[in-house]
Design a protein around this motif. Structure first.
Motif, PDB file in Angstrom:
ATOM      1  N   SER A 191      -6.932   3.151   6.678  1.00  0.00           N
ATOM      2  CA  SER A 191      -8.057   2.822   5.809  1.00  0.00           C
ATOM      3  C   SER A 191      -7.687   3.029   4.344  1.00  0.00           C
ATOM      4  CB  SER A 191      -9.296   3.632   6.196  1.00  0.00           C
ATOM      5  OG  SER A 191      -8.957   4.975   6.342  1.00  0.00           O
ATOM      6  N   GLY A 192      -6.414   3.318   4.058  1.00  0.00           N
ATOM      7  CA  GLY A 192      -6.019   3.406   2.654  1.00  0.00           C
ATOM      8  C   GLY A 192      -4.706   4.126   2.393  1.00  0.00           C
ATOM      9  N   ASN A 193      -4.758   5.456   2.360  1.00  0.00           N
ATOM     10  CA  ASN A 193      -3.600   6.236   1.904  1.00  0.00           C
ATOM     11  C   ASN A 193      -2.343   6.053   2.756  1.00  0.00           C
ATOM     12  OD1 ASN A 193      -4.794   7.374  -0.351  1.00  0.00           O
ATOM     13  ND2 ASN A 193      -5.711   9.031   0.822  1.00  0.00           N
ATOM     14  N   ALA A 194      -2.493   6.062   4.076  1.00  0.00           N
ATOM     15  CA  ALA A 194      -1.297   5.931   4.922  1.00  0.00           C
ATOM     16  C   ALA A 194      -0.697   4.533   4.783  1.00  0.00           C
ATOM     17  CB  ALA A 194      -1.629   6.224   6.380  1.00  0.00           C
ATOM     18  N   GLY A 195      -1.567   3.544   4.604  1.00  0.00           N
ATOM     19  CA  GLY A 195      -1.078   2.175   4.414  1.00  0.00           C
ATOM     20  C   GLY A 195      -0.290   2.064   3.119  1.00  0.00           C
ATOM     21  N   ALA A 196      -0.820   2.683   2.061  1.00  0.00           N
ATOM     22  CA  ALA A 196      -0.114   2.655   0.770  1.00  0.00           C
ATOM     23  C   ALA A 196       1.223   3.374   0.881  1.00  0.00           C
ATOM     24  CB  ALA A 196      -0.984   3.297  -0.313  1.00  0.00           C
ATOM     25  N   ALA A 197       1.223   4.523   1.564  1.00  0.00           N
ATOM     26  CA  ALA A 197       2.462   5.315   1.687  1.00  0.00           C
ATOM     27  C   ALA A 197       3.520   4.547   2.489  1.00  0.00           C
ATOM     28  CB  ALA A 197       2.169   6.662   2.341  1.00  0.00           C
ATOM     29  N   THR A 198       3.142   3.999   3.653  1.00  0.00           N
ATOM     30  CA  THR A 198       4.151   3.305   4.465  1.00  0.00           C
ATOM     31  C   THR A 198       4.616   2.026   3.769  1.00  0.00           C
ATOM     32  OG1 THR A 198       2.363   2.405   5.812  1.00  0.00           O
ATOM     33  CG2 THR A 198       3.571   4.218   6.754  1.00  0.00           C
ATOM     34  N   ALA A 199       3.695   1.334   3.078  1.00  0.00           N
ATOM     35  CA  ALA A 199       4.090   0.114   2.366  1.00  0.00           C
ATOM     36  C   ALA A 199       5.099   0.438   1.254  1.00  0.00           C
ATOM     37  CB  ALA A 199       2.864  -0.585   1.794  1.00  0.00           C
ATOM     38  N   LEU A 221      12.335  -2.830   3.992  1.00  0.00           N
ATOM     39  CA  LEU A 221      11.732  -3.280   5.247  1.00  0.00           C
ATOM     40  C   LEU A 221      10.472  -4.091   4.942  1.00  0.00           C
ATOM     41  CD1 LEU A 221      11.815   0.053   7.333  1.00  0.00           C
ATOM     42  CD2 LEU A 221      13.667  -1.550   6.877  1.00  0.00           C
ATOM     43  N   ARG A 222      10.137  -5.000   5.844  1.00  0.00           N
ATOM     44  CA  ARG A 222       8.901  -5.763   5.692  1.00  0.00           C
ATOM     45  C   ARG A 222       7.809  -5.112   6.515  1.00  0.00           C
ATOM     46  NH1 ARG A 222       9.630 -11.176   7.827  1.00  0.00           N
ATOM     47  NH2 ARG A 222      11.337 -10.266   9.018  1.00  0.00           N
ATOM     48  N   CYS A 223       6.568  -5.164   6.026  1.00  0.00           N
ATOM     49  CA  CYS A 223       5.487  -4.588   6.827  1.00  0.00           C
ATOM     50  C   CYS A 223       4.192  -5.346   6.646  1.00  0.00           C
ATOM     51  CB  CYS A 223       5.304  -3.109   6.521  1.00  0.00           C
ATOM     52  SG  CYS A 223       4.686  -2.754   4.893  1.00  0.00           S
ATOM     53  N   GLU A 224       3.350  -5.235   7.678  1.00  0.00           N
ATOM     54  CA  GLU A 224       2.001  -5.792   7.645  1.00  0.00           C
ATOM     55  C   GLU A 224       1.039  -4.641   7.893  1.00  0.00           C
ATOM     56  OE1 GLU A 224       1.452  -9.270  10.060  1.00  0.00           O
ATOM     57  OE2 GLU A 224       3.478 -10.006   9.636  1.00  0.00           O
ATOM     58  N   ILE A 225       0.059  -4.485   6.991  1.00  0.00           N
ATOM     59  CA  ILE A 225      -0.886  -3.366   7.086  1.00  0.00           C
ATOM     60  C   ILE A 225      -2.271  -3.907   7.447  1.00  0.00           C
ATOM     61  CG2 ILE A 225      -1.889  -1.371   5.886  1.00  0.00           C
ATOM     62  CD1 ILE A 225       1.135  -1.116   5.971  1.00  0.00           C
ATOM     63  N   PHE A 226      -2.854  -3.343   8.488  1.00  0.00           N
ATOM     64  CA  PHE A 226      -4.196  -3.717   8.929  1.00  0.00           C
ATOM     65  C   PHE A 226      -5.179  -2.688   8.377  1.00  0.00           C
ATOM     66  CE2 PHE A 226      -3.418  -6.937  12.339  1.00  0.00           C
ATOM     67  CZ  PHE A 226      -2.034  -6.968  12.249  1.00  0.00           C
ATOM     68  N   THR A 227      -6.206  -3.148   7.675  1.00  0.00           N
ATOM     69  CA  THR A 227      -7.205  -2.211   7.128  1.00  0.00           C
ATOM     70  C   THR A 227      -8.612  -2.725   7.467  1.00  0.00           C
ATOM     71  OG1 THR A 227      -7.517  -3.368   5.039  1.00  0.00           O
ATOM     72  CG2 THR A 227      -5.783  -1.733   5.080  1.00  0.00           C
ATOM     73  N   PRO A 228      -9.575  -1.794   7.579  1.00  0.00           N
ATOM     74  CA  PRO A 228     -10.956  -2.247   7.701  1.00  0.00           C
ATOM     75  C   PRO A 228     -11.366  -2.933   6.397  1.00  0.00           C
ATOM     76  CG  PRO A 228     -10.786   0.163   7.913  1.00  0.00           C
ATOM     77  CD  PRO A 228      -9.444  -0.336   7.534  1.00  0.00           C
ATOM     78  N   ASP A 229     -12.241  -3.923   6.453  1.00  0.00           N
ATOM     79  CA  ASP A 229     -12.559  -4.670   5.219  1.00  0.00           C
ATOM     80  C   ASP A 229     -13.365  -3.842   4.213  1.00  0.00           C
ATOM     81  OD1 ASP A 229     -14.947  -4.751   6.520  1.00  0.00           O
ATOM     82  OD2 ASP A 229     -15.182  -6.933   6.459  1.00  0.00           O
ATOM     83  N   TYR A 230     -13.890  -2.673   4.656  1.00  0.00           N
ATOM     84  CA  TYR A 230     -14.630  -1.815   3.724  1.00  0.00           C
ATOM     85  C   TYR A 230     -13.711  -0.838   2.964  1.00  0.00           C
ATOM     86  CZ  TYR A 230     -14.195   1.555   7.564  1.00  0.00           C
ATOM     87  OH  TYR A 230     -13.691   2.365   8.549  1.00  0.00           O
ATOM     88  N   ALA A 231     -12.388  -0.887   3.233  1.00  0.00           N
ATOM     89  CA  ALA A 231     -11.455   0.058   2.579  1.00  0.00           C
ATOM     90  C   ALA A 231     -11.519  -0.106   1.056  1.00  0.00           C
ATOM     91  CB  ALA A 231     -10.043  -0.180   3.089  1.00  0.00           C
ATOM     92  N   SER A 232     -11.190   0.978   0.362  1.00  0.00           N
ATOM     93  CA  SER A 232     -11.264   1.023  -1.102  1.00  0.00           C
ATOM     94  C   SER A 232     -10.405  -0.073  -1.756  1.00  0.00           C
ATOM     95  CB  SER A 232     -10.811   2.410  -1.561  1.00  0.00           C
ATOM     96  OG  SER A 232     -10.060   2.334  -2.740  1.00  0.00           O
ATOM     97  N   GLY A 233     -11.013  -0.803  -2.691  1.00  0.00           N
ATOM     98  CA  GLY A 233     -10.328  -1.907  -3.355  1.00  0.00           C
ATOM     99  C   GLY A 233      -9.045  -1.487  -4.039  1.00  0.00           C
ATOM    100  N   GLY A 234      -9.062  -0.306  -4.664  1.00  0.00           N
ATOM    101  CA  GLY A 234      -7.869   0.191  -5.355  1.00  0.00           C
ATOM    102  C   GLY A 234      -6.716   0.387  -4.391  1.00  0.00           C
ATOM    103  N   LYS A 235      -7.040   0.951  -3.220  1.00  0.00           N
ATOM    104  CA  LYS A 235      -5.994   1.186  -2.203  1.00  0.00           C
ATOM    105  C   LYS A 235      -5.419  -0.136  -1.700  1.00  0.00           C
ATOM    106  CE  LYS A 235      -5.359   5.322  -2.203  1.00  0.00           C
ATOM    107  NZ  LYS A 235      -4.026   5.808  -2.582  1.00  0.00           N
TER     108      LYS A 235
END
Ligand SMILES: [Zn+2]
Length: 233
Positions: free
Chosen positions: A121-129, A137-151
């Motif tokens: 939902s934000g921080n882990a996606g930013a960190a792994t990306a 490496l290439r990655c695809e991150i799945f987030t809920p659509d309500y996740a913070s815009g900044g993240k």
């Protein structure tokens, strides 16, 4: 040798195996754990890799680091309590998740994974990306659509492909598990290598307090990964 062991049925798997959970559906842990010894700390290294001897990456060449860890403790009084705050926002992408991402992406580099999926939902996606970009490496991150815009902007800025999933956090988890049928799922919740990175917070707190144990440790609790990792550390 590093192996996964199922926390439910005890089955073993090689860590190069591209699975995120056991065939029985339970969480995998690592078979070996390392005995912490003060004299094995690399005191000249001011990242989590000062604890290199207790982290499950075999090849130095695989290590993907951006200066994560060794964050200051700041004294803070609240009511009658003498607290010390661990300033994890000073991490490269702004959260403690960088510790886990550093170890997990190092594993991926070590076992030759070039592309992965992850949900957050934000921080882990930013960190792994961010660590994926650092490692090429290439990655695809799945987030809920309500996740913070900044993240979300942060994840995109690191070059990841972003999938915004409608509905609850659980629906995002379902979407990534479907993607994991064909892609490596580098999950910060399932993969024990991520927790190995987080456990360094416990080592650091002990070291920064000159090996005095605090009376209590207060952590946020989402899926419980930080709490479990600090307990292990
Ligand atoms: Zn099992």
């Amino acid at each position: 040798m590093r192996q996964y062991i199922c926390s439910g049925c005890g089955a073993n798997y090689d860590v190069a195996d591209q699975r995120f959970r056991c065939d029985c559906g339970e969480v995998l842990e690592l078979t070996t754990d390392w005995i912490f010894e003060k004299n094995k700390i690399d005191a000249g290294n001011h990242t989590i890799w000062r604890y290199r001897q207790f982290l499950p990456i075999e090849s130095d060449d695989a290590i993907v680091s951006m200066g994560e860890g060794w964050t200051p403790l700041v004294r803070f009084s609240y009511r009658d309590l003498n607290l010390q705050l661990k300033t994890e926002y000073l991490s490269p992408t702004g959260s403690f998740k960088d510790r886990g991402a550093s170890v997990l992406i190092s594993l991926l580099k070590e076992i030759g994974i070039s592309k992965f999926v992850e949900d957050s939902s934000g921080n882990a996606g930013a960190a792994t990306a961010a660590y994926a970009a650092r490692a090429g490496l290439r990655c695809e991150i799945f987030t809920p659509d309500y996740a913070s815009g900044g993240k979300l902007e942060q994840i995109r800025a690191y070059g990841a492909i972003l999938h915004r999933i409608r509905g609850t956090r659980q629906e995002t988890a379902r979407a990534v598990i479907k993607a994991a049928r064909t892609e490596y799922y580098a999950s910060h919740n399932w993969n024990p290598f991520f927790r190995q990175g987080l456990k360094t917070i416990a080592y650091e707190i002990a070291e920064q307090l000159n090996w005095q144990t605090p009376d209590a440790v207060i952590t946020p609790l989402g899926y419980g990964g930080l709490f479990l990792s600090m307990y292990r550390g």
